[in-house]
Design a protein around this motif. Structure first.
Motif, PDB file in Angstrom:
ATOM      1  N   VAL A   1      47.552   9.056 105.739  1.00 44.36           N
ATOM      2  CA  VAL A   1      48.249   9.868 104.805  1.00 44.36           C
ATOM      3  C   VAL A   1      48.975  11.280 105.584  1.00 44.36           C
ATOM      4  O   VAL A   1      49.910  11.760 105.582  1.00 44.36           O
ATOM      5  CB  VAL A   1      47.569  10.361 103.644  1.00 44.36           C
ATOM      6  CG1 VAL A   1      48.412  11.191 102.658  1.00 44.36           C
ATOM      7  CG2 VAL A   1      47.682   8.740 102.964  1.00 44.36           C
ATOM      8  N   ASP A   2      47.779  11.736 106.398  1.00 42.28           N
ATOM      9  CA  ASP A   2      47.954  13.372 106.972  1.00 42.28           C
ATOM     10  C   ASP A   2      46.830  13.284 108.162  1.00 42.28           C
ATOM     11  O   ASP A   2      46.178  12.372 108.390  1.00 42.28           O
ATOM     12  CB  ASP A   2      47.959  14.094 106.012  1.00 42.28           C
ATOM     13  CG  ASP A   2      46.434  14.295 105.044  1.00 42.28           C
ATOM     14  OD1 ASP A   2      45.452  13.506 105.680  1.00 42.28           O
ATOM     15  OD2 ASP A   2      46.475  14.714 103.957  1.00 42.28           O
ATOM     16  N   GLY A   3      47.177  14.380 108.747  1.00 41.09           N
ATOM     17  CA  GLY A   3      46.040  14.524 109.991  1.00 41.09           C
ATOM     18  C   GLY A   3      45.480  15.796 109.784  1.00 41.09           C
ATOM     19  O   GLY A   3      45.702  16.600 108.832  1.00 41.09           O
ATOM     20  N   ASP A   4      44.322  16.012 110.617  1.00 40.14           N
ATOM     21  CA  ASP A   4      43.426  17.259 110.455  1.00 40.14           C
ATOM     22  C   ASP A   4      43.759  18.152 111.431  1.00 40.14           C
ATOM     23  O   ASP A   4      43.361  18.129 112.441  1.00 40.14           O
ATOM     24  CB  ASP A   4      42.165  16.732 110.717  1.00 40.14           C
ATOM     25  CG  ASP A   4      41.032  17.628 110.536  1.00 40.14           C
ATOM     26  OD1 ASP A   4      41.240  18.636 109.840  1.00 40.14           O
ATOM     27  OD2 ASP A   4      39.919  17.472 110.694  1.00 40.14           O
ATOM     28  N   GLY A   5      44.524  19.213 110.786  1.00 41.05           N
ATOM     29  CA  GLY A   5      45.016  20.273 111.563  1.00 41.05           C
ATOM     30  C   GLY A   5      46.378  20.570 111.238  1.00 41.05           C
ATOM     31  O   GLY A   5      47.038  20.138 110.149  1.00 41.05           O
TER      32      GLY A   5
ATOM     33  N   ARG B   1      44.109  14.064 114.646  1.00 43.92           N
ATOM     34  CA  ARG B   1      43.304  13.056 114.447  1.00 43.92           C
ATOM     35  C   ARG B   1      43.675  12.877 112.960  1.00 43.92           C
ATOM     36  O   ARG B   1      43.932  13.593 112.136  1.00 43.92           O
ATOM     37  CB  ARG B   1      41.773  13.140 114.513  1.00 43.92           C
ATOM     38  CG  ARG B   1      41.247  13.031 115.980  1.00 43.92           C
ATOM     39  CD  ARG B   1      39.865  13.482 116.182  1.00 43.92           C
ATOM     40  NE  ARG B   1      39.202  12.867 117.508  1.00 43.92           N
ATOM     41  CZ  ARG B   1      38.300  13.535 118.013  1.00 43.92           C
ATOM     42  NH1 ARG B   1      37.430  14.600 117.430  1.00 43.92           N
ATOM     43  NH2 ARG B   1      37.843  12.924 119.128  1.00 43.92           N
ATOM     44  N   PRO B   2      43.532  11.309 112.363  1.00 44.05           N
ATOM     45  CA  PRO B   2      43.631  11.225 111.000  1.00 44.05           C
ATOM     46  C   PRO B   2      42.635  12.002 110.196  1.00 44.05           C
ATOM     47  O   PRO B   2      41.433  12.169 110.414  1.00 44.05           O
ATOM     48  CB  PRO B   2      43.397   9.566 110.908  1.00 44.05           C
ATOM     49  CG  PRO B   2      43.622   9.185 112.419  1.00 44.05           C
ATOM     50  CD  PRO B   2      43.021  10.269 113.336  1.00 44.05           C
ATOM     51  N   LYS B   3      43.161  12.229 109.129  1.00 44.62           N
ATOM     52  CA  LYS B   3      42.391  13.066 107.928  1.00 44.62           C
ATOM     53  C   LYS B   3      42.128  11.994 106.742  1.00 44.62           C
ATOM     54  O   LYS B   3      40.976  11.640 106.598  1.00 44.62           O
ATOM     55  CB  LYS B   3      42.940  14.192 107.608  1.00 44.62           C
ATOM     56  CG  LYS B   3      42.118  14.940 106.532  1.00 44.62           C
ATOM     57  CD  LYS B   3      42.696  16.363 106.226  1.00 44.62           C
ATOM     58  CE  LYS B   3      41.915  17.018 105.235  1.00 44.62           C
ATOM     59  NZ  LYS B   3      42.447  18.237 104.692  1.00 44.62           N
ATOM     60  N   THR B   4      43.207  11.656 106.078  1.00 47.34           N
ATOM     61  CA  THR B   4      42.945  10.901 104.859  1.00 47.34           C
ATOM     62  C   THR B   4      43.691   9.637 105.226  1.00 47.34           C
ATOM     63  O   THR B   4      44.877   9.197 105.629  1.00 47.34           O
ATOM     64  CB  THR B   4      44.136  11.598 103.578  1.00 47.34           C
ATOM     65  OG1 THR B   4      43.793  12.837 103.397  1.00 47.34           O
ATOM     66  CG2 THR B   4      43.719  10.811 102.268  1.00 47.34           C
ATOM     67  N   ILE B   5      42.870   8.619 104.835  1.00 47.16           N
ATOM     68  CA  ILE B   5      43.166   7.362 105.194  1.00 47.16           C
ATOM     69  C   ILE B   5      42.821   6.259 103.853  1.00 47.16           C
ATOM     70  O   ILE B   5      41.935   6.476 103.290  1.00 47.16           O
ATOM     71  CB  ILE B   5      42.192   6.597 106.069  1.00 47.16           C
ATOM     72  CG1 ILE B   5      42.370   7.297 107.482  1.00 47.16           C
ATOM     73  CG2 ILE B   5      42.599   5.079 106.381  1.00 47.16           C
ATOM     74  CD1 ILE B   5      41.593   7.033 108.508  1.00 47.16           C
ATOM     75  N   GLN B   6      44.193   5.717 103.374  1.00 49.12           N
ATOM     76  CA  GLN B   6      44.140   4.777 102.320  1.00 49.12           C
ATOM     77  C   GLN B   6      44.269   3.237 102.489  1.00 49.12           C
ATOM     78  O   GLN B   6      44.966   2.975 103.614  1.00 49.12           O
ATOM     79  CB  GLN B   6      45.470   5.168 101.194  1.00 49.12           C
ATOM     80  CG  GLN B   6      45.354   6.619 100.794  1.00 49.12           C
ATOM     81  CD  GLN B   6      46.314   6.889  99.721  1.00 49.12           C
ATOM     82  OE1 GLN B   6      47.135   6.217  99.408  1.00 49.12           O
ATOM     83  NE2 GLN B   6      46.082   7.985  98.963  1.00 49.12           N
TER      84      GLN B   6
ATOM     85  N   ILE C   1      39.662   7.414 102.038  1.00 47.83           N
ATOM     86  CA  ILE C   1      38.820   8.143 103.069  1.00 47.83           C
ATOM     87  C   ILE C   1      39.328   9.748 103.406  1.00 47.83           C
ATOM     88  O   ILE C   1      40.482   9.423 103.780  1.00 47.83           O
ATOM     89  CB  ILE C   1      38.508   7.165 104.191  1.00 47.83           C
ATOM     90  CG1 ILE C   1      38.077   5.887 103.771  1.00 47.83           C
ATOM     91  CG2 ILE C   1      37.419   7.958 105.006  1.00 47.83           C
ATOM     92  CD1 ILE C   1      36.477   5.621 102.870  1.00 47.83           C
ATOM     93  N   THR C   2      38.483  10.677 103.509  1.00 45.65           N
ATOM     94  CA  THR C   2      38.984  11.901 104.033  1.00 45.65           C
ATOM     95  C   THR C   2      37.966  12.180 105.179  1.00 45.65           C
ATOM     96  O   THR C   2      36.631  12.125 104.916  1.00 45.65           O
ATOM     97  CB  THR C   2      38.640  12.761 103.034  1.00 45.65           C
ATOM     98  OG1 THR C   2      39.856  12.524 101.722  1.00 45.65           O
ATOM     99  CG2 THR C   2      39.146  14.259 103.547  1.00 45.65           C
ATOM    100  N   LEU C   3      38.325  12.247 106.211  1.00 46.50           N
ATOM    101  CA  LEU C   3      37.486  12.509 107.468  1.00 46.50           C
ATOM    102  C   LEU C   3      37.867  13.912 107.990  1.00 46.50           C
ATOM    103  O   LEU C   3      38.874  14.562 107.632  1.00 46.50           O
ATOM    104  CB  LEU C   3      38.273  11.660 108.648  1.00 46.50           C
ATOM    105  CG  LEU C   3      37.974  10.033 108.448  1.00 46.50           C
ATOM    106  CD1 LEU C   3      38.586   9.415 109.597  1.00 46.50           C
ATOM    107  CD2 LEU C   3      36.540   9.533 108.260  1.00 46.50           C
ATOM    108  N   SER C   4      36.540  14.562 108.436  1.00 51.34           N
ATOM    109  CA  SER C   4      36.485  15.779 108.920  1.00 51.34           C
ATOM    110  C   SER C   4      35.828  15.754 110.391  1.00 51.34           C
ATOM    111  O   SER C   4      35.648  14.665 111.080  1.00 51.34           O
ATOM    112  CB  SER C   4      35.653  16.671 108.002  1.00 51.34           C
ATOM    113  OG  SER C   4      34.121  16.218 107.880  1.00 51.34           O
TER     114      SER C   4
END
Length: 351
Positions: A313-317, A252-257, A280-283
């Motif tokens: 920007v990156d994913g959560d994992g 899933r997305p983690k950091t979204i600009q 945004i940083t999602l958890s």
């Protein structure tokens, strides 16, 4: 372009009642103030929720189409002053007084709902409820393809705001670094329930209605709009499958600009050099049971928005790819922009 049909004859109206599953009808008069006040809201709902042969929005001028008005018990006898949205002119009909304006919603040719007076919240709630029902019963016919049906999502919209995903200029959508084996960028704004929520072989048979990144976890999405928007909230749905023995599971997305009012999509290197209007940083806790994360924007920074760039920007994992199933935009619709022209608006950074 407005999708509302101005009824010109009884035959046209009866034909639509037969050809469209749901017909939303605004009985109005040119001299009625509340009718004029609520008209933009009606047009916005029409632009968002109209679906060919599924849900059709029409307007009936009771002075010009007296036969239709009389058939449904609506007959105007004058043109009083109606200055405020909260005022409703009570006028005579064959059986009972009717408030002006009157909205009737027909389902399978029969009156399903009637809303008397200019009540925007009630109008939106009733229409969106029926639209969600239509989506659930007509997925095979393409209802929701423009991104406004959302009965599968949980929770209510922020008070005073609506789903404005239908304002996305589909022809201008762009997505960088997506894997061509999956869905096109257009699936992201499809309002239909993602197959990822269905699971099993049945979902697989319907095709891959989501996007995944290709060479790494980054994605760049460009969404131009048909109107100037005030964007209040974004919702992103991501439904990676459970890990299997041989499967490479996307993240899933983690950091979204987020960058508003860019004239075109950004390159990845370009985005690294431009300060985002919001990051945004999602958890894990941000994702609900439908795989949807709700992102509240700094509303003051997103008041006159003609386009959005979302940079994942990156994913959560620990995976190598990111998956996105749906994107939803919540806010207010403003003036229509001239198609083909997208000018950069000051986003508050002063450059």
């Amino acid at each position: 372009m407005s999708k509302t049909i101005n009824i010109s004859s009884s035959e046209e109206f009866e034909g639509l009642l037969k050809s469209s599953r749901i017909v939303v009808t605004d009985f109005y008069a040119d001299w009625c103030g509340p009718c004029k006040a609520i008209a933009p809201i009606y047009e916005q709902l029409s632009a968002q929720l109209s679906r060919q042969n599924q849900i059709t929005f029409v307007k009936v001028n009771v002075d010009n189409q007296k036969e239709i008005a009389a058939k449904y018990g609506i007959t105007a006898y004058g043109a009083p002053h109606c200055p405020k949205l909260t005022d409703s002119f009570i006028w005579e009909s064959a059986n009972t007084p009717i408030s002006m304006p009157t909205f009737m919603i027909f389902k399978a040719g029969k009156v399903e709902e009637k809303i008397q007076g200019a009540d925007p919240r009630k109008l939106q709630a009733v229409i969106k409820k029926l639209a969600a029902e239509a989506e659930g019963g007509a997925s095979s016919s393409g209802f929701g393809a423009s991104g406004s049906g959302s009965g599968w999502r949980k929770g209510d919209l922020p008070r005073g705001y609506t789903d404005v995903t239908g304002e996305v200029d589909v022809k201008g959508l762009e997505l960088l670094n997506s894997d061509s084996e999956f869905g096109s960028v257009r699936v992201l704004i499809d309002g239909a329930k993602p197959t990822g929520l269905s699971g099993g072989k049945a979902a697989e048979s319907k095709g891959k209605d989501w996007v995944e990144s290709d060479t790494d976890e980054q994605l760049m999405l460009f969404m131009p709009f048909q109107s100037t928007l005030k964007v209040h909230t974004l919702q992103i749905t991501s439904l990676p499958p459970k890990a299997g023995d041989d499967d490479e599971v996307p993240m899933r997305p983690k950091t979204i600009q987020i960058y508003p009012n860019r004239a075109h999509i950004l390159g990845f290197e370009e985005a690294e050099d431009i300060p985002a209007t919001q990051s945004i940083t999602l958890s894990e806790k941000d994702w609900d049971e439908t795989g949807t994360a709700t992102i509240s924007l700094r509303f003051v920074k997103f008041q006159n928005v003609m386009s959005l760039v979302l940079f994942i920007v990156d994913g959560d994992g620990e995976g190598e790819k990111v998956r996105i199933d749906r994107v939803r935009i919540i806010g207010e619709t403003g003036e229509k922009r001239e198609m083909g022209k997208l000018e950069k608006v000051d986003d508050g950074h002063g450059h």
